[in-house]
Structures are given as C-alpha cells and as structure tokens.
Enzyme design. Structure first.
Site, PDB file in Angstrom:
ATOM      1  N   GLY A  46      55.855  91.838  48.315  1.00 49.69           N
ATOM      2  CA  GLY A  46      56.337  90.739  48.261  1.00 49.69           C
ATOM      3  C   GLY A  46      55.298  90.335  46.457  1.00 49.69           C
ATOM      4  O   GLY A  46      54.464  90.523  47.179  1.00 49.69           O
ATOM      5  N   GLN A  51      50.184  85.101  40.921  1.00 48.31           N
ATOM      6  CA  GLN A  51      49.465  86.185  41.503  1.00 48.31           C
ATOM      7  C   GLN A  51      48.468  87.392  40.574  1.00 48.31           C
ATOM      8  O   GLN A  51      47.983  88.099  40.907  1.00 48.31           O
ATOM      9  CB  GLN A  51      50.153  86.475  42.682  1.00 48.31           C
ATOM     10  CG  GLN A  51      50.397  86.282  43.983  1.00 48.31           C
ATOM     11  CD  GLN A  51      50.483  87.516  45.085  1.00 48.31           C
ATOM     12  OE1 GLN A  51      52.006  87.192  45.217  1.00 48.31           O
ATOM     13  NE2 GLN A  51      50.001  87.998  45.552  1.00 48.31           N
ATOM     14  N   CYS A  90      48.430  88.752  52.670  1.00 46.32           N
ATOM     15  CA  CYS A  90      48.875  88.519  51.068  1.00 46.32           C
ATOM     16  C   CYS A  90      48.459  89.611  50.109  1.00 46.32           C
ATOM     17  O   CYS A  90      47.061  90.299  50.828  1.00 46.32           O
ATOM     18  CB  CYS A  90      48.616  87.396  50.539  1.00 46.32           C
ATOM     19  SG  CYS A  90      48.696  86.578  49.018  1.00 46.32           S
ATOM     20  N   LEU A  91      48.624  89.810  48.774  1.00 44.14           N
ATOM     21  CA  LEU A  91      48.053  91.129  47.636  1.00 44.14           C
ATOM     22  C   LEU A  91      46.472  89.971  47.432  1.00 44.14           C
ATOM     23  O   LEU A  91      45.730  91.103  46.683  1.00 44.14           O
ATOM     24  CB  LEU A  91      48.944  91.668  47.034  1.00 44.14           C
ATOM     25  CG  LEU A  91      49.669  92.455  47.081  1.00 44.14           C
ATOM     26  CD1 LEU A  91      51.015  92.958  46.222  1.00 44.14           C
ATOM     27  CD2 LEU A  91      49.739  93.768  47.806  1.00 44.14           C
ATOM     28  N   HIS A 132      56.637  83.401  52.003  1.00 40.24           N
ATOM     29  CA  HIS A 132      55.114  83.243  52.369  1.00 40.24           C
ATOM     30  C   HIS A 132      55.593  83.126  50.525  1.00 40.24           C
ATOM     31  O   HIS A 132      54.663  82.519  49.175  1.00 40.24           O
ATOM     32  CB  HIS A 132      55.445  85.185  52.368  1.00 40.24           C
ATOM     33  CG  HIS A 132      53.492  84.975  51.631  1.00 40.24           C
ATOM     34  ND1 HIS A 132      52.259  85.047  52.699  1.00 40.24           N
ATOM     35  CD2 HIS A 132      53.476  85.271  50.681  1.00 40.24           C
ATOM     36  CE1 HIS A 132      52.130  86.263  51.805  1.00 40.24           C
ATOM     37  NE2 HIS A 132      52.421  85.825  50.432  1.00 40.24           N
ATOM     38  N   GLU A 133      56.629  83.597  49.689  1.00 36.91           N
ATOM     39  CA  GLU A 133      56.819  83.866  48.475  1.00 36.91           C
ATOM     40  C   GLU A 133      56.327  82.121  47.593  1.00 36.91           C
ATOM     41  O   GLU A 133      56.507  82.289  46.431  1.00 36.91           O
ATOM     42  CB  GLU A 133      57.240  85.358  47.747  1.00 36.91           C
ATOM     43  CG  GLU A 133      56.455  85.889  48.019  1.00 36.91           C
ATOM     44  CD  GLU A 133      55.710  86.900  47.765  1.00 36.91           C
ATOM     45  OE1 GLU A 133      54.780  86.633  46.966  1.00 36.91           O
ATOM     46  OE2 GLU A 133      54.944  87.479  48.681  1.00 36.91           O
ATOM     47  N   HIS A 136      53.244  80.278  46.892  1.00 41.23           N
ATOM     48  CA  HIS A 136      53.145  80.952  46.597  1.00 41.23           C
ATOM     49  C   HIS A 136      53.037  80.025  44.723  1.00 41.23           C
ATOM     50  O   HIS A 136      52.169  79.620  44.034  1.00 41.23           O
ATOM     51  CB  HIS A 136      53.151  82.297  45.839  1.00 41.23           C
ATOM     52  CG  HIS A 136      52.059  82.612  46.617  1.00 41.23           C
ATOM     53  ND1 HIS A 136      50.059  82.309  46.523  1.00 41.23           N
ATOM     54  CD2 HIS A 136      52.837  84.178  47.252  1.00 41.23           C
ATOM     55  CE1 HIS A 136      49.899  84.379  47.314  1.00 41.23           C
ATOM     56  NE2 HIS A 136      51.134  84.870  47.523  1.00 41.23           N
TER      57      HIS A 136
HETATM   58 NI    NI Z   1      51.372  86.544  49.084  1.00 40.31          NI
END
Ligand code: NI
Length: 157
Positions: A46, A51, A90-91, A132-133, A136
């Site tokens: 995701g 991000q 998380c990226l 999670h997304e 963000h």
């Molecule tokens: Ni993330």
C-alpha cells in the site's frame, strides 16, 4: 509512468493531513500510475500520496492477488468490526517492523480512478492495509501506535 521519491521517517510532511481530490483529471491519473509503479518497485502492499509528497486523499493497494491494484480516492471508513494483532511495516520506515492492533474488518467507501463510487468490505490483511493507509491521510503513522516493546529492525536487505 515514473518512480517517485519516497518521503521517509523524519520528513514532517508525513504528519500532515491530506486534502480531498476535487477533480480526477489527467494529472491525478498520472499520479496514481506513478504511485502504483513506486509501490511495486519497493514491494509494498500500500502507498498513500503523502508518501510521495502529495497531500491528496489518494491511496493505492496491491495484495498481489488476482484482484490487481486497488485505487481509493477520497476514502471514508463507514464501519469497523473486531480487532486483529498483526505485524506491520511502512515504506516510509524501511526496515522497521512492529506489532499493532488493527480492525479485523473495515467497510470503506471511495471513488475509483474513473470517479465511480465503490463500497468495499475488507477483512484480514486487506482490512489492515486499508486502516494503515487511511491513517496516512490523517497524518497518523503506525510507529506511533505500535504495541510497546515489539519494534524490530530488519537489516537483511
Ligand atoms: Ni505506510
């Protein structure tokens, strides 16, 4: 299509709230394509627009199953049910993983890339990723919600 630069831990933009998308235009679709390509490059499941430095309420998700990538524009959680304790990363926090409690089920409403309204009932991993997304988009990060003492550093890659 292009790979965009990932915003990483320590970048204050990650704590900002994203704005609604008003028009799904050519530029929006280009951003979505780039987000999908960037997520795939880093083997993520995701990615939120913030991000890659864009404060718009856009999320892409891919569980690498037969559904292919899902694009969620202006997503809104209608309902959550239950809890699951899961391992998460998380990226924007490469190599950091921890346990966290997420809803077991999430019902989310959003616009797809064609502006069509979609209602999705997500369970298990998909419910975790949606939760999670969408965090963000509010400027909320998993690292601030983890179960204390569960943070691990993976330096293998
Ligand atoms: Ni993330």
């Amino acid at each position: 299509m292009a790979i965009r630069n990932l915003r990483l831990e320590g970048d204050s933009i990650l704590y900002k709230k994203s704005r609604e998308v008003e028009n799904i235009d050519e530029k929006t679709r280009e951003l979505i394509d780039d987000m999908i390509e960037t997520m795939h490059k880093y083997n993520g499941v995701g990615l939120a627009a913030v991000q890659v430095g864009i404060l718009k309420r856009i999320v892409v998700i891919d569980l690498y199953d037969d559904k292919g990538p899902i694009v969620l524009i202006n997503p809104r959680i209608l309902k959550t049910k239950g809890e699951q304790e899961v391992e998460e990363g998380c990226l924007s926090f490469p190599n950091k993983f921890a346990k966290i409690v997420r809803p077991a089920e999430v019902v989310v409403e959003y616009l797809d890339r064609n502006g069509k309204k979609v209602k999705l009932k997500a369970k298990e991993l998909l419910a975790q990723v949606v939760s999670h997304e969408l965090d963000h988009l509010e400027g909320e990060l998993f690292i601030d919600k983890i179960i204390p003492g569960t943070l691990e550093y993976n330096t293998e890659n």
